[in-house]
Design an enzyme around this catalytic site. Structure first.
Site, PDB file in Angstrom:
ATOM      1  N   ARG A 116       0.809  -1.238   0.000  1.00 29.22           N
ATOM      2  CA  ARG A 116       0.000   0.000   0.000  1.00 29.22           C
ATOM      3  C   ARG A 116       0.835   1.278   0.000  1.00 29.22           C
ATOM      4  NH1 ARG A 116      -3.245  -3.046   3.609  1.00 29.22           N
ATOM      5  NH2 ARG A 116      -4.895  -4.046   2.412  1.00 29.22           N
ATOM      6  N   LYS A 138       3.550  11.441 -11.261  1.00 30.06           N
ATOM      7  CA  LYS A 138       2.718  10.571 -12.099  1.00 30.06           C
ATOM      8  C   LYS A 138       3.482   9.281 -12.325  1.00 30.06           C
ATOM      9  CE  LYS A 138      -0.210  13.575 -14.872  1.00 30.06           C
ATOM     10  NZ  LYS A 138      -0.500  14.042 -16.241  1.00 30.06           N
ATOM     11  N   GLU A 180      10.017  17.660 -24.926  1.00 33.69           N
ATOM     12  CA  GLU A 180       9.344  18.057 -23.672  1.00 33.69           C
ATOM     13  C   GLU A 180       9.897  19.399 -23.177  1.00 33.69           C
ATOM     14  OE1 GLU A 180       6.744  16.406 -22.742  1.00 33.69           O
ATOM     15  OE2 GLU A 180       7.031  14.244 -22.987  1.00 33.69           O
ATOM     16  N   LYS A 222       7.918  22.886 -14.654  1.00 27.34           N
ATOM     17  CA  LYS A 222       7.129  21.709 -14.272  1.00 27.34           C
ATOM     18  C   LYS A 222       6.699  21.792 -12.812  1.00 27.34           C
ATOM     19  CE  LYS A 222       5.798  17.188 -14.424  1.00 27.34           C
ATOM     20  NZ  LYS A 222       5.796  15.934 -15.141  1.00 27.34           N
ATOM     21  N   GLU A 232      -4.003  17.157 -11.389  1.00 26.17           N
ATOM     22  CA  GLU A 232      -4.519  17.455 -12.729  1.00 26.17           C
ATOM     23  C   GLU A 232      -6.027  17.683 -12.760  1.00 26.17           C
ATOM     24  OE1 GLU A 232      -2.451  15.439 -15.959  1.00 26.17           O
ATOM     25  OE2 GLU A 232      -4.253  15.607 -17.172  1.00 26.17           O
ATOM     26  N   ARG A 236      -2.621  21.478 -14.785  1.00 28.21           N
ATOM     27  CA  ARG A 236      -1.618  20.447 -15.108  1.00 28.21           C
ATOM     28  C   ARG A 236      -1.893  19.791 -16.456  1.00 28.21           C
ATOM     29  NH1 ARG A 236       1.398  16.013 -11.188  1.00 28.21           N
ATOM     30  NH2 ARG A 236       2.672  15.131 -12.864  1.00 28.21           N
ATOM     31  N   ASN A 240       0.168  18.447 -21.159  1.00 23.32           N
ATOM     32  CA  ASN A 240      -0.052  17.399 -22.151  1.00 23.32           C
ATOM     33  C   ASN A 240      -0.163  17.943 -23.571  1.00 23.32           C
ATOM     34  OD1 ASN A 240      -0.123  15.230 -20.267  1.00 23.32           O
ATOM     35  ND2 ASN A 240      -2.132  15.947 -19.624  1.00 23.32           N
ATOM     36  N   HIS A 243       0.218  15.615 -26.468  1.00 27.90           N
ATOM     37  CA  HIS A 243       0.266  14.238 -25.967  1.00 27.90           C
ATOM     38  C   HIS A 243      -0.918  13.377 -26.406  1.00 27.90           C
ATOM     39  CE1 HIS A 243       3.625  15.732 -23.709  1.00 27.90           C
ATOM     40  NE2 HIS A 243       3.803  14.597 -23.086  1.00 27.90           N
ATOM     41  N   HIS A 247       0.196   9.971 -27.876  1.00 31.84           N
ATOM     42  CA  HIS A 247      -0.175   8.669 -27.318  1.00 31.84           C
ATOM     43  C   HIS A 247      -0.907   7.830 -28.365  1.00 31.84           C
ATOM     44  CE1 HIS A 247       0.035  10.261 -22.899  1.00 31.84           C
ATOM     45  NE2 HIS A 247       1.205  10.109 -23.445  1.00 31.84           N
ATOM     46  N   HIS A 260       8.718   8.247 -27.477  1.00 31.75           N
ATOM     47  CA  HIS A 260       7.693   9.104 -26.882  1.00 31.75           C
ATOM     48  C   HIS A 260       7.934  10.589 -27.220  1.00 31.75           C
ATOM     49  CE1 HIS A 260       4.723  10.650 -24.112  1.00 31.75           C
ATOM     50  NE2 HIS A 260       5.653  11.374 -23.515  1.00 31.75           N
TER      51      HIS A 260
HETATM   52  P1  NAD Z   1      13.326   5.242 -21.695  1.00 33.26           P
HETATM   53  O1  NAD Z   1      13.139   5.187 -20.257  1.00 33.26           O
HETATM   54  O2  NAD Z   1      12.863   4.101 -22.518  1.00 33.26           O
HETATM   55  O3  NAD Z   1      14.885   5.471 -21.981  1.00 33.26           O
HETATM   56  C1  NAD Z   1      15.312   5.614 -23.294  1.00 33.26           C
HETATM   57  C2  NAD Z   1      16.471   4.668 -23.641  1.00 33.26           C
HETATM   58  O4  NAD Z   1      17.676   5.247 -23.158  1.00 33.26           O
HETATM   59  C3  NAD Z   1      16.377   3.300 -23.031  1.00 33.26           C
HETATM   60  O5  NAD Z   1      16.855   2.359 -23.945  1.00 33.26           O
HETATM   61  C4  NAD Z   1      17.302   3.391 -21.828  1.00 33.26           C
HETATM   62  O6  NAD Z   1      17.840   2.159 -21.440  1.00 33.26           O
HETATM   63  C5  NAD Z   1      18.376   4.306 -22.355  1.00 33.26           C
HETATM   64  N1  NAD Z   1      19.082   5.101 -21.373  1.00 33.26           N
HETATM   65  C6  NAD Z   1      18.554   5.743 -20.310  1.00 33.26           C
HETATM   66  N2  NAD Z   1      19.476   6.531 -19.752  1.00 33.26           N
HETATM   67  C7  NAD Z   1      20.619   6.371 -20.456  1.00 33.26           C
HETATM   68  C8  NAD Z   1      21.908   6.940 -20.386  1.00 33.26           C
HETATM   69  N3  NAD Z   1      22.196   7.881 -19.491  1.00 33.26           N
HETATM   70  N4  NAD Z   1      22.838   6.548 -21.272  1.00 33.26           N
HETATM   71  C9  NAD Z   1      22.518   5.637 -22.232  1.00 33.26           C
HETATM   72  N5  NAD Z   1      21.326   5.080 -22.380  1.00 33.26           N
HETATM   73  C10 NAD Z   1      20.376   5.449 -21.501  1.00 33.26           C
HETATM   74  O7  NAD Z   1      12.649   6.545 -22.333  1.00 33.26           O
HETATM   75  P2  NAD Z   1      12.384   8.026 -21.769  1.00 33.26           P
HETATM   76  O8  NAD Z   1      12.260   8.861 -22.978  1.00 33.26           O
HETATM   77  O9  NAD Z   1      13.332   8.409 -20.725  1.00 33.26           O
HETATM   78  O10 NAD Z   1      10.959   7.903 -21.061  1.00 33.26           O
HETATM   79  C11 NAD Z   1       9.800   7.623 -21.798  1.00 33.26           C
HETATM   80  C12 NAD Z   1       8.722   7.208 -20.844  1.00 33.26           C
HETATM   81  O11 NAD Z   1       8.481   8.254 -19.913  1.00 33.26           O
HETATM   82  C13 NAD Z   1       7.406   6.909 -21.506  1.00 33.26           C
HETATM   83  O12 NAD Z   1       6.892   5.708 -20.992  1.00 33.26           O
HETATM   84  C14 NAD Z   1       6.512   8.064 -21.087  1.00 33.26           C
HETATM   85  O13 NAD Z   1       5.158   7.709 -21.028  1.00 33.26           O
HETATM   86  C15 NAD Z   1       7.075   8.383 -19.739  1.00 33.26           C
HETATM   87  N6  NAD Z   1       6.783   9.747 -19.282  1.00 33.26           N
HETATM   88  C16 NAD Z   1       6.274   9.896 -18.036  1.00 33.26           C
HETATM   89  C17 NAD Z   1       5.998  11.154 -17.552  1.00 33.26           C
HETATM   90  C18 NAD Z   1       5.477  11.320 -16.156  1.00 33.26           C
HETATM   91  O14 NAD Z   1       5.084  12.430 -15.784  1.00 33.26           O
HETATM   92  N7  NAD Z   1       5.508  10.293 -15.340  1.00 33.26           N
HETATM   93  C19 NAD Z   1       6.254  12.281 -18.334  1.00 33.26           C
HETATM   94  C20 NAD Z   1       6.787  12.096 -19.602  1.00 33.26           C
HETATM   95  C21 NAD Z   1       7.055  10.812 -20.064  1.00 33.26           C
HETATM   96  N1  GLY Z   2       3.979  14.772 -18.075  1.00 35.78           N
HETATM   97  C1  GLY Z   2       2.745  15.363 -17.762  1.00 35.78           C
HETATM   98  C2  GLY Z   2       2.525  15.558 -16.310  1.00 35.78           C
HETATM   99  O1  GLY Z   2       3.380  15.274 -15.518  1.00 35.78           O
HETATM  100  O2  GLY Z   2       1.476  15.983 -15.926  1.00 35.78           O
END
Ligand code: NAD
Ligand code: GLY
Length: 358
Positions: A116, A138, A180, A222, A232, A236, A240, A243, A247, A260
Site C-alpha cells: 500500500r 505521475k 518536452e 514543471k 490534474e 496540469r 499534455n 500528448h 499517445h 515518446h
Molecule cells: P526510456 O526510459 O525508454 O529510456 C530511453 C532509452 O535510453 C532506453 O533504452 C534506456 O535504457 C536508455 N538510457 C537511459 N538513460 C541512459 C543513459 N544515461 N545513457 C545511455 N542510455 C540510456 O525513455 P524516456 O524517454 O526516458 O521515457 C519515456 C517514458 O516516460 C514513456 O513511458 C513516457 O510515457 C514516460 N513519461 C512519463 C511522464 C510522467 O510524468 N511520469 C512524463 C513524460 C514521459
Molecule cells: N507529463 C505530464 C505531467 O506530468 O502531468
C-alpha cells in the site's frame, strides 16, 4: 549544483540538478538512513552507472527490468514485487529508480502499490526523465488498449538529476527529450522559447551550460505547474500539449515506432496546426513552432502507414477525454496553452490528414 524545491503539503521534495550528482552520497543520506534499498534499473543503465551509485550508497541490491517501453507493463511490476517479497522487503524500504521515464514510471508505480505504498527516489538518466517524467509523481504502466492507463499519483522523496549522464544517451533519445523541453516554452514560458531558439545549436551539441540551463528552466516550469495542480484538476492538463496525438501514434504503432518524445514533437505540430485551423493561433506562430522542432532534429509529420481513422480511434481512449468528449490542449499564442473540448470532428480529421496521416 542547483536545487529546486517542489513544495506540497507534507510531501515536498528537492530536485537536485547538476553534473556528477549520482555519486554524491550526501544527496541521498537524508532520505535513506537505516532504510533498506532496492535499485530498479535495466542492464544497460546499471552497467554505465553502477560505480557512481556505489560510491554514493555503497554496495546495493538491484532488480533489472527489460529495456524499452514494452517493459512498462503490469507483468514487469509483478516481477519487481516478487523480488521485493522474496527478499523480504518491508514497508520502510526505499526504491531507487535509476533510468529513463520507463524505469521511473514503473518503479514509482511499484512503490505506490507495494504494501500500500513505500518510498522511492528518482535518479533520472535521460533528458526526458530529468525535465519531465521524474518530477510530479505521475507513475504507471501501459495497457494494450492505452498508454499510461494504469497508474497512481505517488511523489518521490527526492529527484537527483545528474546531467552528466546525458552524455551517454543515444542521439535519438537525447533529441526526443528536447520535445518536452520545447513544450514548457510553448505552454507557459515564451521567454524560454526565445532562449531555446538562441541556444538550440549548443543544446544539440550537448554543451553542458546549455543543458544545465534548459533542464533547470524546464524543471522550474514543471514544478510550478505541479504545485498549482498536483492531481490534474486544471492547469496540469496543459503539460499534455501534443500528448493526445502522441499517445495515439505510439499506441497505433504498438510502442515500436516513434519514441515518446518524437511522438510529442509531431503531436505539438498537430496541436499547433489545429489551433490555427480553429483561428486560435496565427500561421506565423505555427511556422515558428515548426522551425524550433526541426532545429531540435525532431519530426513534424505523422509516420507513414498510420491512418487518420486509426489515430482517431486511439485518441478516444485518451485520459483527457471526458464522458466521450475529446479534450485537447491547444495554443492561443506561443507561451499560452488552453484546453479545448469543442473540437469539430471534420476539422480534427482534416488536421490529422494534413499532418501526414493517410
Ligand atoms: P526510456 O526510459 O525508454 O529510456 C530511453 C532509452 O535510453 C532506453 O533504452 C534506456 O535504457 C536508455 N538510457 C537511459 N538513460 C541512459 C543513459 N544515461 N545513457 C545511455 N542510455 C540510456 O525513455 P524516456 O524517454 O526516458 O521515457 C519515456 C517514458 O516516460 C514513456 O513511458 C513516457 O510515457 C514516460 N513519461 C512519463 C511522464 C510522467 O510524468 N511520469 C512524463 C513524460 C514521459
Ligand atoms: N507529463 C505530464 C505531467 O506530468 O502531468
Amino acid at each position: 549544483m542547483r536545487t529546486l524545491r517542489l513544495a506540497l503539503e507534507g510531501r515536498g521534495y528537492p530536485i537536485h540538478i547538476g553534473d556528477g550528482l549520482l555519486a554524491r552520497g550526501e544527496l541521498y543520506a537524508p532520505h535513506i538512513r537505516r532504510r533498506r534499498l532496492l535499485v530498479v534499473s535495466n542492464q544497460r543503465i546499471l552497467s554505465l552507472y553502477q560505480t557512481q551509485l556505489q560510491s554514493a550508497i555503497g554496495e546495493f541490491e538491484s532488480v533489472l527490468i527489460p529495456d524499452g517501453e514494452g517493459a512498462k507493463v503490469l507483468t514487469t511490476l509483478e516481477q519487481i514485487v516478487r523480488q521485493l517479497l522474496e527478499r523480504r522487503y518491508g514497508r520502510d524500504s526505499v526504491l531507487l529508480a535509476l533510468g529513463g521515464g520507463v524505469v521511473g514510471d514503473i518503479t514509482g508505480f511499484t512503490a505506490a502499490c507495494y504494501q500500500r505504498g513505500i518510498a522511492f527516489i528518482q535518479l533520472p538518466t535521460t533528458l526526458l526523465a530529468q525535465v519531465d517524467a521524474a518530477i510530479g509523481g505521475k507513475t504507471g504502466v501501459n495497457h494494450p488498449l492505452g498508454k499510461n492507463m494504469i497508474g497512481a499519483f505517488h511523489q518521490p522523496l527526492a529527484v537527483i538529476a545528474d546531467t552528466s549522464t546525458l552524455h551517454t544517451l543515444p542521439e535519438r533519445e537525447y533529441r526526443a527529450g528536447l520535445a518536452e523541453v520545447i513544450k514548457y516554452g510553448l505552454i507557459r514560458d515564451v521567454g524560454f522559447v526565445d532562449q531555446l531558439e538562441a541556444t538550440m545549436a549548443a543544446l544539440g551539441a550537448r554543451q553542458p551550460q546549455a543543458i544545465a540551463a534548459a533542464v533547470e528552466r524546464s524543471c522550474r516550469n514543471k514544478l510550478e505547474v505541479v504545485m498549482e495542480d498536483e492531481r490534474e484538476q486544471g492547469t496540469r492538463a496543459l503539460l499534455n500539449l501534443g500528448h493526445s496525438f502522441a499517445h495515439a501514434m505510439e499506441n497505433a504503432q504498438n510502442y515500436r515506432g516513434l519514441l515518446h518524445g518524437e511522438a510529442v514533437a509531431v503531436g505539438i505540430c498537430m496541436a499547433a496546426r489545429l489551433s490555427a485551423d480553429m483561428q486560435l493561433l496565427s500561421g506565423v506562430a505555427v511556422e515558428r513552432i515548426h522551425r524550433l522542432i526541426e532545429a531540435a532534429g525532431l519530426p513534424c509529420t505523422v509516420p507513414a502507414g498510420l491512418s487518420a481513422a486509426r489515430l482517431r480511434e486511439c485518441m478516444a481512449v485518451d485520459k483527457k477525454a471526458s464522458v466521450g468528449v475529446l479534450r485537447l490542449v491547444l495554443l492561443e499564442d506561443i507561451g499560452r496553452a488552453v484546453v479545448v473540448q469543442d473540437v469539430h470532428e471534420t476539422l480534427l480529421m482534416d488536421c490529422l490528414r494534413a499532418c501526414g496521416a493517410s
